[in-house]
Motif scaffolding. Structure first.
Motif, PDB file in Angstrom:
ATOM      1  N   GLU A 150       0.723  -1.175   0.131  1.00 19.77           N
ATOM      2  CA  GLU A 150      -0.005   0.010  -0.155  1.00 19.77           C
ATOM      3  C   GLU A 150       0.742   1.173   0.160  1.00 19.77           C
ATOM      4  N   GLU A 151       0.470   2.163  -0.941  1.00 19.66           N
ATOM      5  CA  GLU A 151       1.338   3.538  -1.040  1.00 19.66           C
ATOM      6  C   GLU A 151       0.733   4.461  -0.320  1.00 19.66           C
ATOM      7  N   SER A 152       1.327   5.343   0.203  1.00 15.12           N
ATOM      8  CA  SER A 152       0.935   6.606   0.993  1.00 15.12           C
ATOM      9  C   SER A 152       1.971   7.742   0.834  1.00 15.12           C
ATOM     10  N   ILE A 153       1.232   9.089   1.002  1.00 11.40           N
ATOM     11  CA  ILE A 153       2.166  10.181   1.187  1.00 11.40           C
ATOM     12  C   ILE A 153       2.604  10.332   2.697  1.00 11.40           C
ATOM     13  N   LEU A 154       3.746  10.976   2.941  1.00  9.53           N
ATOM     14  CA  LEU A 154       4.242  10.852   4.290  1.00  9.53           C
ATOM     15  C   LEU A 154       4.864  12.499   4.421  1.00  9.53           C
ATOM     16  N   ASP A 199      10.359   5.472   9.321  1.00 13.52           N
ATOM     17  CA  ASP A 199       9.557   5.384  10.459  1.00 13.52           C
ATOM     18  C   ASP A 199       8.155   6.592  10.108  1.00 13.52           C
ATOM     19  N   ARG A 200       7.134   5.845  10.391  1.00  3.39           N
ATOM     20  CA  ARG A 200       5.843   6.859  10.328  1.00  3.39           C
ATOM     21  C   ARG A 200       5.452   7.199  11.613  1.00  3.39           C
ATOM     22  N   GLN A 201       6.002   6.851  12.771  1.00  2.11           N
ATOM     23  CA  GLN A 201       5.432   7.132  14.164  1.00  2.11           C
ATOM     24  C   GLN A 201       5.629   8.435  14.614  1.00  2.11           C
ATOM     25  N   PRO A 202       6.786   9.047  14.426  1.00  4.16           N
ATOM     26  CA  PRO A 202       6.866  10.542  15.072  1.00  4.16           C
ATOM     27  C   PRO A 202       5.556  11.364  15.048  1.00  4.16           C
ATOM     28  N   SER A 203       5.063  11.975  16.189  1.00  6.49           N
ATOM     29  CA  SER A 203       3.799  12.806  16.210  1.00  6.49           C
ATOM     30  C   SER A 203       3.784  13.806  15.191  1.00  6.49           C
ATOM     31  N   ASP A 204       5.053  14.276  14.608  1.00  4.57           N
ATOM     32  CA  ASP A 204       4.986  15.366  13.704  1.00  4.57           C
ATOM     33  C   ASP A 204       4.789  15.148  12.455  1.00  4.57           C
ATOM     34  N   ARG A 205       4.687  13.745  12.211  1.00  2.00           N
ATOM     35  CA  ARG A 205       4.495  13.243  10.695  1.00  2.00           C
ATOM     36  C   ARG A 205       3.171  13.239  10.540  1.00  2.00           C
ATOM     37  N   VAL A 206       2.588  13.334   9.451  1.00  2.00           N
ATOM     38  CA  VAL A 206       1.301  13.209   8.648  1.00  2.00           C
ATOM     39  C   VAL A 206       1.147  12.135   7.785  1.00  2.00           C
ATOM     40  N   PHE A 207       0.198  11.103   7.814  1.00  2.00           N
ATOM     41  CA  PHE A 207       0.404  10.022   7.011  1.00  2.00           C
ATOM     42  C   PHE A 207      -0.944   9.895   6.407  1.00  2.00           C
ATOM     43  N   ILE A 208      -0.900  10.031   4.865  1.00  2.00           N
ATOM     44  CA  ILE A 208      -1.930  10.143   4.154  1.00  2.00           C
ATOM     45  C   ILE A 208      -1.937   8.958   3.088  1.00  2.00           C
ATOM     46  N   PRO A 209      -2.901   8.149   3.296  1.00  2.49           N
ATOM     47  CA  PRO A 209      -2.766   6.963   2.147  1.00  2.49           C
ATOM     48  C   PRO A 209      -3.209   7.641   0.745  1.00  2.49           C
ATOM     49  N   LEU A 210      -2.652   6.870  -0.453  1.00  2.00           N
ATOM     50  CA  LEU A 210      -2.767   7.038  -1.575  1.00  2.00           C
ATOM     51  C   LEU A 210      -4.336   7.109  -2.358  1.00  2.00           C
ATOM     52  N   SER A 211      -4.925   6.530  -1.501  1.00  2.00           N
ATOM     53  CA  SER A 211      -6.358   6.080  -1.808  1.00  2.00           C
ATOM     54  C   SER A 211      -7.151   7.479  -1.152  1.00  2.00           C
ATOM     55  N   ASN A 212      -6.704   8.249  -0.528  1.00  2.00           N
ATOM     56  CA  ASN A 212      -7.529   9.750  -0.119  1.00  2.00           C
ATOM     57  C   ASN A 212      -7.725  10.339  -1.425  1.00  2.00           C
ATOM     58  N   PRO A 213      -8.881  10.673  -1.752  1.00  2.00           N
ATOM     59  CA  PRO A 213      -9.152  11.560  -2.921  1.00  2.00           C
ATOM     60  C   PRO A 213      -8.175  12.900  -3.139  1.00  2.00           C
ATOM     61  N   ASP A 214      -7.491  13.410  -1.951  1.00  2.00           N
ATOM     62  CA  ASP A 214      -6.521  14.524  -2.042  1.00  2.00           C
ATOM     63  C   ASP A 214      -5.207  14.228  -2.434  1.00  2.00           C
ATOM     64  N   ALA A 215      -4.851  12.726  -2.568  1.00  2.00           N
ATOM     65  CA  ALA A 215      -3.454  12.311  -2.515  1.00  2.00           C
ATOM     66  C   ALA A 215      -3.050  12.714  -3.849  1.00  2.00           C
ATOM     67  N   GLN A 216      -3.603  12.508  -5.041  1.00  2.00           N
ATOM     68  CA  GLN A 216      -2.829  13.042  -6.157  1.00  2.00           C
ATOM     69  C   GLN A 216      -2.696  14.427  -6.694  1.00  2.00           C
ATOM     70  N   LEU A 251      -7.993  18.143  12.820  1.00  2.00           N
ATOM     71  CA  LEU A 251      -8.454  18.962  11.368  1.00  2.00           C
ATOM     72  C   LEU A 251      -8.199  17.829  10.198  1.00  2.00           C
ATOM     73  N   SER A 252      -9.139  18.145   9.245  1.00  2.00           N
ATOM     74  CA  SER A 252      -9.133  17.016   8.126  1.00  2.00           C
ATOM     75  C   SER A 252      -7.763  17.277   7.216  1.00  2.00           C
ATOM     76  N   PRO A 253      -7.305  16.193   6.799  1.00  2.00           N
ATOM     77  CA  PRO A 253      -6.076  16.085   6.009  1.00  2.00           C
ATOM     78  C   PRO A 253      -6.391  16.870   5.011  1.00  2.00           C
ATOM     79  N   HIS A 254      -7.389  17.327   4.624  1.00  2.00           N
ATOM     80  CA  HIS A 254      -7.786  18.185   3.398  1.00  2.00           C
ATOM     81  C   HIS A 254      -6.998  19.562   3.579  1.00  2.00           C
ATOM     82  N   ILE A 255      -6.908  19.761   4.810  1.00  2.00           N
ATOM     83  CA  ILE A 255      -6.500  21.363   4.894  1.00  2.00           C
ATOM     84  C   ILE A 255      -4.837  21.372   4.487  1.00  2.00           C
ATOM     85  N   TYR A 256      -4.211  20.181   4.183  1.00  2.00           N
ATOM     86  CA  TYR A 256      -2.753  20.194   3.992  1.00  2.00           C
ATOM     87  C   TYR A 256      -2.719  20.800   2.379  1.00  2.00           C
ATOM     88  N   LEU A 257      -3.835  20.200   1.739  1.00  2.00           N
ATOM     89  CA  LEU A 257      -3.617  20.592   0.351  1.00  2.00           C
ATOM     90  C   LEU A 257      -4.396  22.212   0.219  1.00  2.00           C
TER      91      LEU A 257
END
Length: 278
Positions: free
Chosen positions: A20-24, A40-57, A89-95
């Motif tokens: 599975e691919e994602s944006i980190l 590592d994806r664990q640190p709290s200052d990292r945001v993990f967004i699956p490529l299946s998210n509509p905003d990913a591309q 907040l929704s990950p949408h805000i990063y876009l």
């Protein structure tokens, strides 16, 4: 997780053991990294967004084409907002916010002026979000070295308010701010009173209108068959009820939505509370 591609120093594409691919997202996570390395994806200052998210591309396209400082700025603002407001907040805000800030700087450099027509409403009706926006604007000016107008604090607050809502539900902070402003104007002129926007009474009134506008635009208005409160307000607070009726008429004409007696009664109750306090 394994890095597939480094988009910039703050964004990498990763793949887990299942393919599975994602944006980190994270400040500096891509610096000096190469495809194939583990991360590592664990640190709290990292945001993990699956490529299946509509905003990913759209995110991949945006983050590949702008300096990483803009995403770093958005992450700082989001962290401040979530800590201050105690919400996620929704990950949408990063876009949306990253794209907005990049375009805001571009407009400023080209001398293009775009007026935020609900700046006053955002500033007064979403005060906590606006305070985060002010700090975000200060961060932007320090990080990007561009003198952005004060209205940008309102724009940042607007994106924060929207990110607190269910994006699929169609709730829009701009619409809500406009409706709150319209109702406040009706109350001011109908009740012939001067409202202190700094008072606790005004803050309570605005809090009610915020929840009301959310119900209104999500189509979830209160509608009880029991008109007891409405009749009580008619008898005990006729002026406030008449004002609420004017709001009901206005909303019907402009938005083609009829406010039930229950919603109208609560509007009257809060109008009375705002205008008859000691």
């Amino acid at each position: 997780m394994q890095i597939r591609k480094v988009l910039n120093s703050s964004v990498v594409l990763v793949q887990d053991e299942g393919g599975e691919e994602s944006i980190l997202l994270g400040k500096g996570i891509g610096y000096g990294r190469k495809p194939g390395q583990e991360i590592d994806r664990q640190p709290s200052d990292r945001v993990f967004i699956p490529l299946s998210n509509p905003d990913a591309q759209p995110m991949i396209e945006l983050f590949s084409s702008i300096p990483p400082e803009y995403l770093d700025l958005t992450q700082e603002i989001v962290r401040d907002a979530e800590e201050t407001l105690q919400v996620r907040l929704s990950p949408h805000i990063y876009l949306m916010l990253t794209d907005h800030m990049h375009f805001a700087v571009e407009r400023q450099q080209k001398g293009l002026v775009v007026t935020n027509r609900v700046f006053w409403e955002i500033k007064h009706f979403y005060r906590k979000e606006y305070e985060v926006g002010v700090r975000g604007l200060q961060r932007a000016q320090a990080l990007l070295h561009v003198p952005l107008p004060a209205e940008e604090a309102g724009n940042i607050a607007f994106h924060i308010v929207n990110a607190r809502q269910d994006a699929a539900a169609g709730y829009d902070a701009m619409q809500a701010a406009r409706l709150i402003g319209e109702i406040t104007n009706i109350v001011t002129y109908s009740m012939h009173c001067t409202i202190d926007s700094e008072s606790i009474h005004f803050s309570r009134f605005i809090s009610h209108l915020q929840f009301f506008s959310e119900r209104f635009f999500l189509g979830k208005l209160m509608d009880s068959a029991d008109d007891f409160l409405f009749r009580q307000m008619q008898q005990g607070y006729p002026a406030a009820t008449a004002c609420a009726e004017k709001i009901r008429t206005f909303v019907l004409r402009k938005y083609n939505v009829f406010l039930p007696n229950e919603e109208t009664a609560y509007l009257a109750l809060h109008i009375a509370r705002l205008t008859t306090h000691d």
